[in-house]
Design a protein around this motif. Structure first.
Motif, PDB file in Angstrom:
ATOM      1  N   ALA A   1      19.829 -21.957 -11.624  1.00 50.48           N
ATOM      2  CA  ALA A   1      20.072 -22.693 -10.384  1.00 50.48           C
ATOM      3  C   ALA A   1      20.262 -24.190 -10.632  1.00 50.48           C
ATOM      4  O   ALA A   1      20.519 -24.940  -9.678  1.00 50.48           O
ATOM      5  CB  ALA A   1      18.907 -22.470  -9.420  1.00 50.48           C
ATOM      6  N   GLY A   2      20.138 -24.612 -11.887  1.00 52.27           N
ATOM      7  CA  GLY A   2      20.286 -26.036 -12.200  1.00 52.27           C
ATOM      8  C   GLY A   2      19.146 -26.888 -11.664  1.00 52.27           C
ATOM      9  O   GLY A   2      19.329 -28.085 -11.407  1.00 52.27           O
ATOM     10  N   MET A   3      17.997 -26.294 -11.504  1.00 52.70           N
ATOM     11  CA  MET A   3      16.853 -27.007 -10.945  1.00 52.70           C
ATOM     12  C   MET A   3      16.080 -27.705 -12.061  1.00 52.70           C
ATOM     13  O   MET A   3      15.652 -27.078 -13.031  1.00 52.70           O
ATOM     14  CB  MET A   3      15.944 -26.044 -10.186  1.00 52.70           C
ATOM     15  CG  MET A   3      14.718 -26.701  -9.561  1.00 52.70           C
ATOM     16  SD  MET A   3      13.857 -25.559  -8.455  1.00 52.70           S
ATOM     17  CE  MET A   3      15.051 -25.429  -7.125  1.00 52.70           C
ATOM     18  N   GLY A   4      15.886 -28.999 -11.933  1.00 54.86           N
ATOM     19  CA  GLY A   4      15.094 -29.728 -12.910  1.00 54.86           C
ATOM     20  C   GLY A   4      13.610 -29.438 -12.734  1.00 54.86           C
ATOM     21  O   GLY A   4      13.109 -29.426 -11.605  1.00 54.86           O
TER      22      GLY A   4
ATOM     23  N   LEU B   1       8.769 -30.087  -9.948  1.00 54.46           N
ATOM     24  CA  LEU B   1      10.165 -29.744  -9.650  1.00 54.46           C
ATOM     25  C   LEU B   1      10.909 -30.952  -9.116  1.00 54.46           C
ATOM     26  O   LEU B   1      10.342 -31.791  -8.396  1.00 54.46           O
ATOM     27  CB  LEU B   1      10.221 -28.632  -8.593  1.00 54.46           C
ATOM     28  CG  LEU B   1       9.543 -27.296  -8.911  1.00 54.46           C
ATOM     29  CD1 LEU B   1       9.678 -26.380  -7.700  1.00 54.46           C
ATOM     30  CD2 LEU B   1      10.161 -26.654 -10.136  1.00 54.46           C
ATOM     31  N   ARG B   2      12.178 -31.020  -9.425  1.00 56.23           N
ATOM     32  CA  ARG B   2      13.064 -32.036  -8.845  1.00 56.23           C
ATOM     33  C   ARG B   2      13.870 -31.322  -7.763  1.00 56.23           C
ATOM     34  O   ARG B   2      14.846 -30.626  -8.040  1.00 56.23           O
ATOM     35  CB  ARG B   2      13.976 -32.618  -9.929  1.00 56.23           C
ATOM     36  CG  ARG B   2      14.797 -33.823  -9.485  1.00 56.23           C
ATOM     37  CD  ARG B   2      15.405 -34.505 -10.706  1.00 56.23           C
ATOM     38  NE  ARG B   2      16.235 -35.638 -10.324  1.00 56.23           N
ATOM     39  CZ  ARG B   2      17.553 -35.592 -10.216  1.00 56.23           C
ATOM     40  NH1 ARG B   2      18.205 -34.459 -10.464  1.00 56.23           N
ATOM     41  NH2 ARG B   2      18.232 -36.674  -9.874  1.00 56.23           N
TER      42      ARG B   2
ATOM     43  N   ASP C   1      16.136 -22.145  -0.676  1.00 57.89           N
ATOM     44  CA  ASP C   1      16.803 -21.753  -1.925  1.00 57.89           C
ATOM     45  C   ASP C   1      15.797 -21.614  -3.071  1.00 57.89           C
ATOM     46  O   ASP C   1      15.908 -20.698  -3.894  1.00 57.89           O
ATOM     47  CB  ASP C   1      17.862 -22.792  -2.301  1.00 57.89           C
ATOM     48  CG  ASP C   1      19.030 -22.807  -1.329  1.00 57.89           C
ATOM     49  OD1 ASP C   1      19.166 -21.831  -0.554  1.00 57.89           O
ATOM     50  OD2 ASP C   1      19.783 -23.803  -1.330  1.00 57.89           O
ATOM     51  N   PHE C   2      14.817 -22.529  -3.092  1.00 59.60           N
ATOM     52  CA  PHE C   2      13.794 -22.438  -4.139  1.00 59.60           C
ATOM     53  C   PHE C   2      12.966 -21.168  -3.981  1.00 59.60           C
ATOM     54  O   PHE C   2      12.701 -20.454  -4.956  1.00 59.60           O
ATOM     55  CB  PHE C   2      12.880 -23.662  -4.101  1.00 59.60           C
ATOM     56  CG  PHE C   2      11.603 -23.480  -4.853  1.00 59.60           C
ATOM     57  CD1 PHE C   2      11.583 -23.478  -6.237  1.00 59.60           C
ATOM     58  CD2 PHE C   2      10.410 -23.256  -4.176  1.00 59.60           C
ATOM     59  CE1 PHE C   2      10.401 -23.267  -6.932  1.00 59.60           C
ATOM     60  CE2 PHE C   2       9.220 -23.048  -4.857  1.00 59.60           C
ATOM     61  CZ  PHE C   2       9.219 -23.056  -6.250  1.00 59.60           C
ATOM     62  N   LEU C   3      12.562 -20.877  -2.757  1.00 62.29           N
ATOM     63  CA  LEU C   3      11.726 -19.688  -2.519  1.00 62.29           C
ATOM     64  C   LEU C   3      12.452 -18.407  -2.931  1.00 62.29           C
ATOM     65  O   LEU C   3      11.821 -17.449  -3.371  1.00 62.29           O
ATOM     66  CB  LEU C   3      11.330 -19.617  -1.047  1.00 62.29           C
ATOM     67  CG  LEU C   3      10.402 -20.745  -0.555  1.00 62.29           C
ATOM     68  CD1 LEU C   3      10.163 -20.606   0.942  1.00 62.29           C
ATOM     69  CD2 LEU C   3       9.076 -20.722  -1.307  1.00 62.29           C
ATOM     70  N   ASN C   4      13.761 -18.400  -2.810  1.00 57.10           N
ATOM     71  CA  ASN C   4      14.538 -17.217  -3.197  1.00 57.10           C
ATOM     72  C   ASN C   4      14.531 -16.991  -4.704  1.00 57.10           C
ATOM     73  O   ASN C   4      14.900 -15.899  -5.165  1.00 57.10           O
ATOM     74  CB  ASN C   4      15.977 -17.348  -2.699  1.00 57.10           C
ATOM     75  CG  ASN C   4      16.069 -17.182  -1.187  1.00 57.10           C
ATOM     76  OD1 ASN C   4      15.221 -16.526  -0.575  1.00 57.10           O
ATOM     77  ND2 ASN C   4      17.103 -17.765  -0.589  1.00 57.10           N
TER      78      ASN C   4
ATOM     79  N   LEU D   1      11.149 -16.474 -14.123  1.00 56.18           N
ATOM     80  CA  LEU D   1      11.202 -17.570 -13.162  1.00 56.18           C
ATOM     81  C   LEU D   1      11.889 -18.794 -13.764  1.00 56.18           C
ATOM     82  O   LEU D   1      12.733 -19.433 -13.116  1.00 56.18           O
ATOM     83  CB  LEU D   1       9.789 -17.918 -12.696  1.00 56.18           C
ATOM     84  CG  LEU D   1       9.672 -19.013 -11.638  1.00 56.18           C
ATOM     85  CD1 LEU D   1      10.419 -18.608 -10.367  1.00 56.18           C
ATOM     86  CD2 LEU D   1       8.216 -19.306 -11.321  1.00 56.18           C
ATOM     87  N   LYS D   2      11.538 -19.121 -15.003  1.00 58.85           N
ATOM     88  CA  LYS D   2      12.169 -20.279 -15.653  1.00 58.85           C
ATOM     89  C   LYS D   2      13.666 -20.046 -15.843  1.00 58.85           C
ATOM     90  O   LYS D   2      14.469 -20.980 -15.720  1.00 58.85           O
ATOM     91  CB  LYS D   2      11.489 -20.568 -16.984  1.00 58.85           C
ATOM     92  CG  LYS D   2      10.083 -21.138 -16.853  1.00 58.85           C
ATOM     93  CD  LYS D   2       9.460 -21.381 -18.226  1.00 58.85           C
ATOM     94  CE  LYS D   2       8.063 -21.961 -18.099  1.00 58.85           C
ATOM     95  NZ  LYS D   2       7.440 -22.214 -19.431  1.00 58.85           N
ATOM     96  N   ALA D   3      14.023 -18.808 -16.140  1.00 63.22           N
ATOM     97  CA  ALA D   3      15.453 -18.489 -16.266  1.00 63.22           C
ATOM     98  C   ALA D   3      16.165 -18.697 -14.935  1.00 63.22           C
ATOM     99  O   ALA D   3      17.311 -19.193 -14.885  1.00 63.22           O
ATOM    100  CB  ALA D   3      15.626 -17.049 -16.752  1.00 63.22           C
ATOM    101  N   ASN D   4      15.506 -18.329 -13.838  1.00 61.92           N
ATOM    102  CA  ASN D   4      16.077 -18.561 -12.513  1.00 61.92           C
ATOM    103  C   ASN D   4      16.221 -20.055 -12.233  1.00 61.92           C
ATOM    104  O   ASN D   4      17.216 -20.502 -11.641  1.00 61.92           O
ATOM    105  CB  ASN D   4      15.205 -17.910 -11.433  1.00 61.92           C
ATOM    106  CG  ASN D   4      15.286 -16.395 -11.455  1.00 61.92           C
ATOM    107  OD1 ASN D   4      16.166 -15.826 -12.105  1.00 61.92           O
ATOM    108  ND2 ASN D   4      14.372 -15.740 -10.751  1.00 61.92           N
TER     109      ASN D   4
END
Length: 420
Positions: free
Chosen positions: A402-405, A342-343, A353-356, A395-398
């Motif tokens: 969230a714009g998470m790399g 993860l980035r 925020d990630f845990l959510n 999870l990947k959709a989340n």
């Protein structure tokens, strides 16, 4: 079919073996039968005195060598596994001296078990870091001393001994029953050559299925080429069947079969079967011993329904120190465990925020800060276990929303081996 033995000789060998151990059970497995809508019989070679079929070939070799005047010789083998244990057991039975060559890297558990079976009749010599070095040392010892080498699979007497598995199966099946499918694990080919040779004309040739690990397809490649192929490298995870070159004699007996009759099993799929048999049936299997059962899952009910299936369970010598690796591989194959890089933003609240983003069935099994890839971001290795594979789609959709790399490295063999 090139046969190196008469069926009556196999029957005689099986009768002689009763002085050493009873016939291993042929069990109708209710769980597997219900799962696939078939009658699934398991030939439990993991219940032999040394927990593998290797004792059979070793016994037959010794029996014939001693009858030919070999009782005043020393016997030699090179092995770090089941062949060594069968060899040692038979040395003690016949009360003849034996020398077992093992690589220096052999786990102590295997050394101790071999010594236990052989007792005062065997000597264990550790030589070399790799099996080839160990085997060369054994050959040199034979040349220097006149001892008798006992090969693991490529010898007529070994093949004849392994064929006793088939003789027992036909005695143990209900009267008049002939298998619709016979599933045989393949390493060096001694077991499969013996069984197919004995059952030639009894079981249809097309009703044999041979199973190899995907990382050691020596029979498959040789059948495709029409000649023996030596693999440049093998995956040693399925150590009881990770053979780079099938035996010359054994290939001559098997070369009439189609390469389409050889199923290659991913090593991680075998781990699924190992964990399932342990959890559901309480049966401990080594990777090679689980291959024939793992083939059932690959075939599925649509190909097995209504059939009488015999699967040869070749061995149960499993070192429980490997269990965490087996469980890990099984979960990854089943799609319920993944690893991501993860980035993650380097700011207060970023981790919360990630845990959510995780669902109620997701669990973090590993969290490791790798390095800062930029002043405001860091790279994180994270392992996530879940209950259903489809949870990862959510999870990947989340992550995307969230714009998470992120990068899923679960199946990236190079990266996974380096950092997981």
């Amino acid at each position: 079919m090139t046969r190196t033995f008469a069926t009556r000789d196999v029957d005689n060998a099986a009768e002689a073996m009763r002085a050493v151990f009873p016939a291993t059970p042929l069990q109708l497995n209710e769980h597997l039968s219900g799962l696939y809508g078939a009658k699934v019989w398991l030939k439990r070679e993991d219940l032999s005195p040394v927990r593998s079929y290797k004792i059979r070939g070793a016994f037959n070799f010794f029996r014939k060598a001693i009858a030919a005047g070999g009782s005043d010789h020393t016997f030699v083998c090179a092995s770090a596994g089941n062949h060594a244990q069968g060899f040692a057991f038979v040395c003690r039975h016949f009360q003849v001296p034996g020398v077992v060559f093992m690589p220096v890297t052999t786990p102590q558990q295997k050394i101790d078990k071999t010594r236990m079976f052989g007792g005062e009749f065997i000597t264990i010599r550790l030589f070399g870091d790799f099996f080839d070095q160990c085997y060369k040392a054994a050959q040199d010892h034979v040349a220097e001393t006149g001892a008798i080498m006992v090969p693991p699979f490529d010898h007529p007497d070994i093949v004849e001994g392994q064929a006793t598995v088939a003789a027992e199966i036909m005695e143990q099946l209900p009267d008049g029953t002939v298998p619709d499918l016979m599933i045989l694990p393949v390493g060096g080919g001694g077991l499969s050559a013996g069984i197919t040779g004995y059952l030639d004309g009894v079981v249809k040739r097309e009703d044999f299925l041979f199973v190899e690990p995907a990382g050691a397809p020596s029979l498959k490649k040789s059948l495709e080429a029409g000649e023996i192929v030596t693999l440049p490298k093998v995956d040693n995870f399925v150590d009881g069947a990770a053979v780079a070159r099938i035996g010359d004699l054994n290939f001559s007996m098997l070369k009439g079969f189609s390469d389409g009759q050889v199923m290659l099993l991913p090593e991680n799929a075998i781990c699924v079967t190992m964990t399932s048999m342990l959890n559901v049936e309480g049966v401990v299997l080594e990777p090679a011993g689980a291959m024939s059962i793992a083939a059932l899952a690959q075939l599925g009910p649509e190909k097995l329904a209504g059939k009488t299936v015999v699967a040869v369970v070749s061995g149960g010598n499993f070192d429980f120190e490997r269990l965490p690796d087996v469980k890990e591989r099984a979960m990854r194959y089943a799609g319920v465990k993944k690893y991501f890089i993860l980035r993650l933003a380097q700011r207060p609240g970023a981790l919360r925020d990630f845990l959510n983003l995780l669902g109620p069935e997701d669990d973090i099994s590993r969290f490791e800060y790798l390095k800062k890839s930029a002043r405001n971001f860091g790279s994180i290795l994270i392992g996530i276990e879940t209950v259903k594979p489809e949870n990862f789609d959510r999870l990947k959709a989340n992550f995307d929303a969230a714009g998470m790399g992120y990068e899923d490295i679960t199946d990236n063999e190079i990266l996974a081996n380096l950092i997981i």
